[in-house]
Design a protein around this motif. Structure first.
Motif, PDB file in Angstrom:
ATOM      1  N   LYS A   1      -4.052   4.047  14.405  1.00 51.45           N
ATOM      2  CA  LYS A   1      -3.252   4.912  13.527  1.00 51.45           C
ATOM      3  C   LYS A   1      -2.185   4.138  12.748  1.00 51.45           C
ATOM      4  CE  LYS A   1      -2.110   9.053  14.359  1.00 51.45           C
ATOM      5  NZ  LYS A   1      -1.449  10.258  14.916  1.00 51.45           N
ATOM      6  N   PRO A   2      -1.282   3.404  13.415  1.00 51.89           N
ATOM      7  CA  PRO A   2      -0.267   2.683  12.627  1.00 51.89           C
ATOM      8  C   PRO A   2      -0.850   1.575  11.764  1.00 51.89           C
ATOM      9  CG  PRO A   2      -0.089   2.100  14.954  1.00 51.89           C
ATOM     10  CD  PRO A   2      -1.036   3.257  14.872  1.00 51.89           C
ATOM     11  N   TYR A   3      -1.963   0.963  12.190  1.00 47.66           N
ATOM     12  CA  TYR A   3      -2.575  -0.129  11.423  1.00 47.66           C
ATOM     13  C   TYR A   3      -3.016   0.350  10.048  1.00 47.66           C
ATOM     14  CZ  TYR A   3      -5.573  -4.156  10.318  1.00 47.66           C
ATOM     15  OH  TYR A   3      -6.150  -5.253   9.717  1.00 47.66           O
ATOM     16  N   PHE A   4      -3.619   1.539   9.999  1.00 42.20           N
ATOM     17  CA  PHE A   4      -4.086   2.038   8.712  1.00 42.20           C
ATOM     18  C   PHE A   4      -3.027   2.879   7.998  1.00 42.20           C
ATOM     19  CE2 PHE A   4      -8.093   0.902  10.749  1.00 42.20           C
ATOM     20  CZ  PHE A   4      -8.695   0.184   9.717  1.00 42.20           C
ATOM     21  N   GLU A   5      -2.050   3.389   8.751  1.00 44.81           N
ATOM     22  CA  GLU A   5      -0.953   4.118   8.103  1.00 44.81           C
ATOM     23  C   GLU A   5      -0.017   3.173   7.349  1.00 44.81           C
ATOM     24  OE1 GLU A   5      -0.571   7.917  11.219  1.00 44.81           O
ATOM     25  OE2 GLU A   5       0.674   6.131  11.471  1.00 44.81           O
ATOM     26  N   VAL A   6       0.198   1.976   7.885  1.00 45.95           N
ATOM     27  CA  VAL A   6       1.154   1.045   7.273  1.00 45.95           C
ATOM     28  C   VAL A   6       0.627   0.474   5.954  1.00 45.95           C
ATOM     29  CG1 VAL A   6       0.340  -1.128   8.306  1.00 45.95           C
ATOM     30  CG2 VAL A   6       2.787  -0.794   7.894  1.00 45.95           C
ATOM     31  N   SER A   7      -0.678   0.572   5.737  1.00 42.11           N
ATOM     32  CA  SER A   7      -1.277  -0.058   4.559  1.00 42.11           C
ATOM     33  C   SER A   7      -1.500   0.901   3.398  1.00 42.11           C
ATOM     34  CB  SER A   7      -2.617  -0.695   4.942  1.00 42.11           C
ATOM     35  OG  SER A   7      -3.518   0.278   5.444  1.00 42.11           O
ATOM     36  N   THR A   8      -1.060   2.156   3.524  1.00 36.33           N
ATOM     37  CA  THR A   8      -1.218   3.100   2.424  1.00 36.33           C
ATOM     38  C   THR A   8      -0.172   2.825   1.340  1.00 36.33           C
ATOM     39  OG1 THR A   8       0.263   4.707   3.454  1.00 36.33           O
ATOM     40  CG2 THR A   8      -2.092   4.879   3.995  1.00 36.33           C
ATOM     41  N   PRO A   9      -0.449   3.194   0.095  1.00 38.66           N
ATOM     42  CA  PRO A   9       0.541   2.994  -0.984  1.00 38.66           C
ATOM     43  C   PRO A   9       1.862   3.697  -0.693  1.00 38.66           C
ATOM     44  CG  PRO A   9      -1.611   3.447  -1.924  1.00 38.66           C
ATOM     45  CD  PRO A   9      -1.744   3.660  -0.442  1.00 38.66           C
ATOM     46  N   SER A  10       1.795   4.893  -0.079  1.00 36.63           N
ATOM     47  CA  SER A  10       3.032   5.628   0.216  1.00 36.63           C
ATOM     48  C   SER A  10       3.869   4.897   1.269  1.00 36.63           C
ATOM     49  CB  SER A  10       2.705   7.047   0.695  1.00 36.63           C
ATOM     50  OG  SER A  10       1.894   7.013   1.854  1.00 36.63           O
ATOM     51  N   ALA A  11       3.211   4.269   2.253  1.00 39.14           N
ATOM     52  CA  ALA A  11       3.935   3.512   3.284  1.00 39.14           C
ATOM     53  C   ALA A  11       4.589   2.273   2.684  1.00 39.14           C
ATOM     54  CB  ALA A  11       2.986   3.113   4.409  1.00 39.14           C
ATOM     55  N   LEU A  12       3.872   1.603   1.807  1.00 33.54           N
ATOM     56  CA  LEU A  12       4.410   0.402   1.177  1.00 33.54           C
ATOM     57  C   LEU A  12       5.590   0.721   0.265  1.00 33.54           C
ATOM     58  CD1 LEU A  12       1.008  -1.340   0.309  1.00 33.54           C
ATOM     59  CD2 LEU A  12       2.685  -2.144   1.978  1.00 33.54           C
ATOM     60  N   ALA A  13       5.647   1.978  -0.200  1.00 37.72           N
ATOM     61  CA  ALA A  13       6.738   2.389  -1.104  1.00 37.72           C
ATOM     62  C   ALA A  13       7.937   2.968  -0.366  1.00 37.72           C
ATOM     63  CB  ALA A  13       6.207   3.418  -2.111  1.00 37.72           C
TER      64      ALA A  13
ATOM     65  N   ALA B   1       9.888  -8.285   4.829  1.00 31.29           N
ATOM     66  CA  ALA B   1       9.527  -8.748   3.480  1.00 31.29           C
ATOM     67  C   ALA B   1       8.196  -9.501   3.493  1.00 31.29           C
ATOM     68  CB  ALA B   1      10.635  -9.634   2.919  1.00 31.29           C
ATOM     69  N   MET B   2       8.007 -10.322   4.505  1.00 34.81           N
ATOM     70  CA  MET B   2       6.788 -11.124   4.606  1.00 34.81           C
ATOM     71  C   MET B   2       5.551 -10.237   4.739  1.00 34.81           C
ATOM     72  SD  MET B   2       5.802 -13.863   7.600  1.00 34.81           S
ATOM     73  CE  MET B   2       4.112 -14.402   7.845  1.00 34.81           C
ATOM     74  N   PHE B   3       5.598  -9.281   5.674  1.00 33.30           N
ATOM     75  CA  PHE B   3       4.427  -8.433   5.892  1.00 33.30           C
ATOM     76  C   PHE B   3       4.225  -7.428   4.765  1.00 33.30           C
ATOM     77  CE2 PHE B   3       4.642 -10.233  10.097  1.00 33.30           C
ATOM     78  CZ  PHE B   3       3.308 -10.302  10.462  1.00 33.30           C
ATOM     79  N   HIS B   4       5.302  -7.054   4.084  1.00 33.90           N
ATOM     80  CA  HIS B   4       5.143  -6.178   2.919  1.00 33.90           C
ATOM     81  C   HIS B   4       4.382  -6.921   1.818  1.00 33.90           C
ATOM     82  CE1 HIS B   4       6.153  -3.753  -0.629  1.00 33.90           C
ATOM     83  NE2 HIS B   4       6.360  -2.767   0.224  1.00 33.90           N
ATOM     84  N   GLU B   5       4.725  -8.193   1.629  1.00 34.40           N
ATOM     85  CA  GLU B   5       4.039  -8.992   0.619  1.00 34.40           C
ATOM     86  C   GLU B   5       2.572  -9.210   1.003  1.00 34.40           C
ATOM     87  OE1 GLU B   5       4.748 -13.133  -1.933  1.00 34.40           O
ATOM     88  OE2 GLU B   5       5.930 -12.746  -0.104  1.00 34.40           O
ATOM     89  N   LEU B   6       2.328  -9.522   2.268  1.00 34.59           N
ATOM     90  CA  LEU B   6       0.966  -9.738   2.744  1.00 34.59           C
ATOM     91  C   LEU B   6       0.103  -8.486   2.588  1.00 34.59           C
ATOM     92  CD1 LEU B   6       1.547 -11.778   6.039  1.00 34.59           C
ATOM     93  CD2 LEU B   6       0.255 -12.549   4.046  1.00 34.59           C
ATOM     94  N   LEU B   7       0.625  -7.346   3.031  1.00 32.97           N
ATOM     95  CA  LEU B   7      -0.153  -6.113   2.997  1.00 32.97           C
ATOM     96  C   LEU B   7      -0.373  -5.601   1.581  1.00 32.97           C
ATOM     97  CD1 LEU B   7       1.332  -4.288   6.110  1.00 32.97           C
ATOM     98  CD2 LEU B   7      -1.010  -5.059   5.827  1.00 32.97           C
ATOM     99  N   THR B   8       0.595  -5.834   0.708  1.00 36.17           N
ATOM    100  CA  THR B   8       0.426  -5.416  -0.685  1.00 36.17           C
ATOM    101  C   THR B   8      -0.795  -6.092  -1.302  1.00 36.17           C
ATOM    102  OG1 THR B   8       2.805  -5.054  -0.957  1.00 36.17           O
ATOM    103  CG2 THR B   8       1.516  -5.352  -2.960  1.00 36.17           C
ATOM    104  N   VAL B   9      -0.989  -7.362  -0.980  1.00 36.88           N
ATOM    105  CA  VAL B   9      -2.149  -8.096  -1.498  1.00 36.88           C
ATOM    106  C   VAL B   9      -3.402  -7.778  -0.693  1.00 36.88           C
ATOM    107  CG1 VAL B   9      -3.154 -10.399  -1.831  1.00 36.88           C
ATOM    108  CG2 VAL B   9      -0.755  -9.978  -2.415  1.00 36.88           C
ATOM    109  N   PHE B  10      -3.298  -7.842   0.627  1.00 38.79           N
ATOM    110  CA  PHE B  10      -4.462  -7.745   1.504  1.00 38.79           C
ATOM    111  C   PHE B  10      -5.161  -6.385   1.418  1.00 38.79           C
ATOM    112  CE2 PHE B  10      -6.495  -7.533   5.787  1.00 38.79           C
ATOM    113  CZ  PHE B  10      -7.308  -8.652   5.641  1.00 38.79           C
ATOM    114  N   THR B  11      -4.405  -5.321   1.177  1.00 44.17           N
ATOM    115  CA  THR B  11      -4.998  -3.978   1.140  1.00 44.17           C
ATOM    116  C   THR B  11      -5.390  -3.537  -0.262  1.00 44.17           C
ATOM    117  OG1 THR B  11      -2.808  -2.923   0.946  1.00 44.17           O
ATOM    118  CG2 THR B  11      -3.663  -3.282   3.175  1.00 44.17           C
ATOM    119  N   GLU B  12      -5.283  -4.438  -1.219  1.00 44.95           N
ATOM    120  CA  GLU B  12      -5.615  -4.099  -2.604  1.00 44.95           C
ATOM    121  C   GLU B  12      -7.022  -3.495  -2.751  1.00 44.95           C
ATOM    122  OE1 GLU B  12      -6.178  -6.538  -6.761  1.00 44.95           O
ATOM    123  OE2 GLU B  12      -4.501  -7.128  -5.446  1.00 44.95           O
TER     124      GLU B  12
END
Length: 435
Positions: free
Chosen positions: A309-321, A350-361
């Motif tokens: 649940k948290p793994y896929f919730e953290v990667s949504t556009p709304s979570a990143l915002a 900041a590091m994981f936000h940058e990683l996930l923004t790219v990785f979940t594209e």
């Protein structure tokens, strides 16, 4: 190709082989620095090439979990120099096989019979040899069969190999404090891969559960011709996935294959919550109609809901915002810890936000073209950035739940395979199979 008559199985033998390999690598460095004095413009290309060859030559004789490390590293195209990727890729399905006498002895030890007593025909020379076992062709019941034989001593050497790798990994990745659960996760999965009875059950389960997916094929398995160390299945006609990717085929076939591979993984992850966690080319064949054939299910990973649940919730556009929500999910995933300082919280957020923004594209779009080099260029740039980040080196790299190890490895492996296929796919097409 030279055949192997014995494999080092005890700790002293395996340590000695690794020490010998280390001496060769050290010699390569001395040679490089000596030549660089004469030629200041000398690059490290030849050094990487020599080191990759020496390390691979040492690991291929050890086989087992030591060679499996090379196999896993070969998938990390963005983390290693190309010479390492090319050399370590050989571990996926092409390493020196066991000699015919050792095959017969191994068969007798594990099955209490010689192969010619069980099969109508049995080829003494292997067709493929990889990290944990090698495959022979055989005939019985009027069918062509594939017989996978596990190398002697593989299971018994896993703990030794993990113990040898652990201090190096702790130093390389700055795993301060407890990292035992990470290494235990790897050891448990490697141990499962050496249990061919478990693989037989997993293979049959995946075959039945995934038969709804179009353009996906599996071999049938034969329990009466299998044991803890030997597994027999149908011989499937096709080329390895890596060979298919190098051939001149139509974009339609590439898209078909890529869509099938993507649907296969997304169905497992989102429907079964248990998936094939070893996505390298040696585990897949492609037939002449561009159908995908999955042939190895020794490494399967169960995803608990507490991680899913948290793994896929953290990667949504709304979570990143949403900064607060994003941090909350990082805590659930054990990336942020109660003992973290304010500086550590800010840095890793900041590091994981940058990683996930790219990785979940890819998963944020209805269609994605995995042939586009821009996406993989972004991943490579991030890998280089964090590899050279002096601040990161000073911080505790022991981050995240143990489940990240195989889940992230699977996504990285899947992305790399999709890039090799050069497929353009519909991201949510797999949903038609969900119940």
């Amino acid at each position: 190709m030279k055949k192997i008559d014995s494999i080092p199985t005890n700790k002293v033998e395996r340590v000695a082989k690794l020490v010998t390999t280390g001496v060769k690598v050290g010699g390569n460095y001395l040679k490089y620095y000596g030549e660089k004095v004469v030629n200041p413009n000398l690059t490290k290309d030849k050094l990487h090439e020599n080191n990759a060859a020496d390390i691979y030559d040492g690991l291929k004789e050890l086989k087992g979990s030591a060679l499996k490390v090379a196999q896993m590293l070969s998938m990390e195209k963005n983390l290693l120099p190309q010479s390492y990727v090319e050399k370590f890729s050989l571990s996926q399905f092409s390493v020196p096989p066991l000699s015919a006498p050792l095959v017969r002895k191994t068969f007798k030890n594990y099955f209490k019979k010689y192969p010619e007593e069980l099969f109508d025909e049995f080829a003494p020379d292997s067709i493929n040899a990889a990290s944990i076992g090698q495959v022979h062709q055989a005939k019985k019941y009027g069918k062509d069969l594939a017989v996978k034989i596990q190398y002697p001593g593989v299971r018994e050497s896993i703990s030794t190999d993990i113990a040898l790798v652990k201090p190096i990994a702790v130093r390389m990745f700055n795993l301060q404090g407890t990292s035992d659960e990470y290494f235990q996760e790897v050891e448990d999965k490697l141990t499962e891969e050496t249990d061919y009875q478990l693989e037989l059950k997993q293979s049959e389960a995946v075959r039945k559960e995934c038969e709804v997916i179009e353009n996906l094929k599996f071999p049938s398995y034969y329990p009466e011709l299998s044991s803890d160390k030997i597994i027999t299945m149908d011989w499937m006609k096709g080329v390895h996935l890596s060979e298919f990717c190098k051939t001149e085929v139509s974009q339609d076939k590439r898209n078909k294959l890529g869509q099938t591979l993507w649907n296969f993984y997304m169905f497992q992850i989102h429907q079964l919550k248990k998936f094939h966690a070893d996505p390298h080319p040696g585990n897949f064949l492609v037939d002449d109609q561009a159908n995908l054939i999955a042939i190895d299910f020794g490494c399967m990973k169960q995803i608990p809901d507490s991680f899913y649940k948290p793994y896929f919730e953290v990667s949504t556009p709304s979570a990143l915002a949403n900064a607060d929500y994003f941090k909350e999910k990082l805590v659930e995933l054990e990336i942020l810890k109660p003992t973290d300082s304010t500086k550590e919280i800010e840095f890793f957020t900041a590091m994981f936000h940058e990683l996930l923004t790219v990785f979940t594209e890819p998963i944020h779009k209805p269609e994605f073209d995995f042939a586009n080099p821009v996406f993989f260029g972004k991943i490579a740039a991030l890998s280089e950035k964090f590899a050279n980040d002096k601040q990161l080196r000073k911080m505790n790299g022991n981050r995240g739940s143990k489940h990240f190890i195989y889940v992230n490895r699977t996504f990285f492996g899947l992305y790399n395979l999709m890039f090799d296929i050069k497929a353009k796919i519909k991201i949510n097409d797999f949903e038609k199979y969900l119940s």
